[in-house]
Scaffold this motif. Structure first.
Motif, PDB file in Angstrom:
ATOM      1  N   VAL A  56       0.841  -1.282  -0.020  1.00  0.00           N
ATOM      2  CA  VAL A  56      -0.039  -0.155  -0.083  1.00  0.00           C
ATOM      3  C   VAL A  56       0.775   1.296   0.026  1.00  0.00           C
ATOM      4  CG1 VAL A  56      -2.053  -1.346   1.289  1.00  0.00           C
ATOM      5  CG2 VAL A  56      -0.103  -0.024   2.709  1.00  0.00           C
ATOM      6  N   PRO A  57       0.518   2.379  -0.706  1.00  0.00           N
ATOM      7  CA  PRO A  57       1.559   3.584  -0.644  1.00  0.00           C
ATOM      8  C   PRO A  57       1.547   4.057   0.912  1.00  0.00           C
ATOM      9  CG  PRO A  57      -0.497   3.780  -2.099  1.00  0.00           C
ATOM     10  CD  PRO A  57      -0.776   2.575  -1.286  1.00  0.00           C
ATOM     11  N   LYS A  58       2.704   4.736   0.942  1.00  0.00           N
ATOM     12  CA  LYS A  58       3.104   5.340   2.277  1.00  0.00           C
ATOM     13  C   LYS A  58       2.167   5.723   3.036  1.00  0.00           C
ATOM     14  CE  LYS A  58       7.127   7.769   4.306  1.00  0.00           C
ATOM     15  NZ  LYS A  58       8.234   8.592   3.906  1.00  0.00           N
TER      16      LYS A  58
ATOM     17  N   ASN B  63      -0.977   3.691  11.104  1.00  0.00           N
ATOM     18  CA  ASN B  63      -0.063   3.803  12.370  1.00  0.00           C
ATOM     19  C   ASN B  63      -0.764   5.046  13.207  1.00  0.00           C
ATOM     20  OD1 ASN B  63       1.681   1.942  11.734  1.00  0.00           O
ATOM     21  ND2 ASN B  63       3.118   3.313  10.671  1.00  0.00           N
ATOM     22  N   ASN B  64      -1.321   6.069  12.458  1.00  0.00           N
ATOM     23  CA  ASN B  64      -1.688   7.176  13.139  1.00  0.00           C
ATOM     24  C   ASN B  64      -3.185   6.868  13.665  1.00  0.00           C
ATOM     25  OD1 ASN B  64       0.393   8.827  12.265  1.00  0.00           O
ATOM     26  ND2 ASN B  64      -0.753   9.772  10.526  1.00  0.00           N
ATOM     27  N   THR B  65      -3.753   5.824  13.102  1.00  0.00           N
ATOM     28  CA  THR B  65      -5.177   5.514  13.698  1.00  0.00           C
ATOM     29  C   THR B  65      -4.980   4.627  14.906  1.00  0.00           C
ATOM     30  OG1 THR B  65      -6.330   5.400  11.651  1.00  0.00           O
ATOM     31  CG2 THR B  65      -7.014   3.837  13.110  1.00  0.00           C
TER      32      THR B  65
ATOM     33  N   ILE C 168      -9.836  -2.762   8.981  1.00  0.00           N
ATOM     34  CA  ILE C 168      -9.164  -3.426   8.374  1.00  0.00           C
ATOM     35  C   ILE C 168      -7.584  -3.775   8.261  1.00  0.00           C
ATOM     36  CG2 ILE C 168     -11.217  -3.653   6.771  1.00  0.00           C
ATOM     37  CD1 ILE C 168      -9.275  -2.421   4.512  1.00  0.00           C
ATOM     38  N   ASN C 169      -7.129  -4.799   8.037  1.00  0.00           N
ATOM     39  CA  ASN C 169      -5.489  -5.193   8.311  1.00  0.00           C
ATOM     40  C   ASN C 169      -4.897  -4.772   7.080  1.00  0.00           C
ATOM     41  OD1 ASN C 169      -5.417  -7.404   6.944  1.00  0.00           O
ATOM     42  ND2 ASN C 169      -6.114  -8.667   8.507  1.00  0.00           N
ATOM     43  N   THR C 170      -3.749  -4.789   7.037  1.00  0.00           N
ATOM     44  CA  THR C 170      -2.923  -4.401   5.640  1.00  0.00           C
ATOM     45  C   THR C 170      -3.069  -5.407   4.772  1.00  0.00           C
ATOM     46  OG1 THR C 170      -1.273  -3.297   7.124  1.00  0.00           O
ATOM     47  CG2 THR C 170      -0.527  -3.756   4.928  1.00  0.00           C
TER      48      THR C 170
ATOM     49  N   ALA D 296      -7.933   3.079   0.817  1.00  0.00           N
ATOM     50  CA  ALA D 296      -7.701   2.035  -0.115  1.00  0.00           C
ATOM     51  C   ALA D 296      -8.372   2.157  -1.447  1.00  0.00           C
ATOM     52  CB  ALA D 296      -7.646   0.823   0.527  1.00  0.00           C
ATOM     53  N   TRP D 297      -9.705   2.481  -1.170  1.00  0.00           N
ATOM     54  CA  TRP D 297     -10.558   2.591  -2.434  1.00  0.00           C
ATOM     55  C   TRP D 297      -9.992   3.656  -3.603  1.00  0.00           C
ATOM     56  CZ3 TRP D 297     -12.585  -1.937  -2.449  1.00  0.00           C
ATOM     57  CH2 TRP D 297     -13.165  -2.376  -1.411  1.00  0.00           C
TER      58      TRP D 297
END
Length: 239
Positions: free
Chosen positions: A28-30, A37-39, A54-56, A87-88
């Protein structure tokens, strides 16, 4: 004949395989990884549950799936902090007239998500509709979505599903994905053999998911497959 879905001898190997899959799938993009991580940091400080995200690997799967399906419009019922919405965006960003519509109740997580969308400059492609999704979804009548992701309050799943079909929101080749469709395996085994049976919150919710799975199975308008992936994905399409 071996039919079990458990492919690995123990949880340690299963976790190792999960990490291997993340590291050997398109990353996934940075900025999406940073938002995860912020969440987690935000949830710790505000006494929220980061496990609602949801997970990575699931994000990687959803991006891949949406691209493969040629999705242009997504309806997300249940947004939390906006991780899956990002992600969408990654899947749809090169599509003309792409749009992600997110339904969620007002609150801390919704504000956190909206701030993130502005900061990452994707608020032009994401539309947030605040309010009880069981009623706010009515405002979408007449619209069509190629992918509808249900990941909200579990006691509302049947209502959301019925509204989607009755309002004719799903495009002819569209897909509904209902998340947490196995609820830690409780829908199949809620005995003491399942450690999740000791979690009152999970036990209180799995009955709603079991009702939803049975409701979908008995609906003659659709066909579906219930996958033992992540916490269970019920993937549904019109016949």
């Amino acid at each position: 004949m071996y039919t079990a879905t458990e492919l690995y001898p123990n949880a340690e190997v299963g976790n190792a395989v999960h990490e291997y899959c993340i590291n050997h799938s398109t990353a996934v993009p940075k900025h999406i990884d940073e938002h995860r991580n912020n969440t987690i940091e935000w949830a710790t400080k505000t006494n929220n549950d980061a496990d609602m995200m949801i997970n990575t690997l699931q994000a990687q799967f959803l991006i891949f799936f949406a691209k493969a399906q040629g999705v242009k419009r997504v309806l997300e019922i249940g947004m939390f902090t906006g991780y899956s919405a990002l992600a969408w965006v990654e899947a749809l960003k090169d599509k003309p007239d792409a749009e992600i519509v997110c339904l969620d109740i007002p609150g801390q997580s919704t504000e956190f998500a909206k701030e993130t969308f502005v900061k990452t400059k994707v608020d032009n492609i994401i539309k947030v509709i605040e309010g009880n999704a069981e009623t706010s979804i009515d405002s979408l009548a007449g619209q069509k979505f190629d992918l509808i992701f249900i990941d909200a309050n579990k006691d509302g799943y049947v209502t959301y599903f019925e509204k989607v079909l009755n309002l004719n929101l799903l495009s002819p080749k569209g897909i509904i994905i209902a998340d947490n469709a196995l609820k830690r395996g409780l829908v199949a085994d809620n005995s003491e053999r399942n450690p999740a049976s000791k979690d009152e919150g999970q036990m209180g919710n799995y009955v709603h998911i079991d009702r939803f799975n049975k409701f979908v199975k008995d609906d003659p308008r659709v066909e579906h497959v219930l996958l033992p992936a992540f916490d269970g994905l019920n993937m549904i399409r019109l016949k």
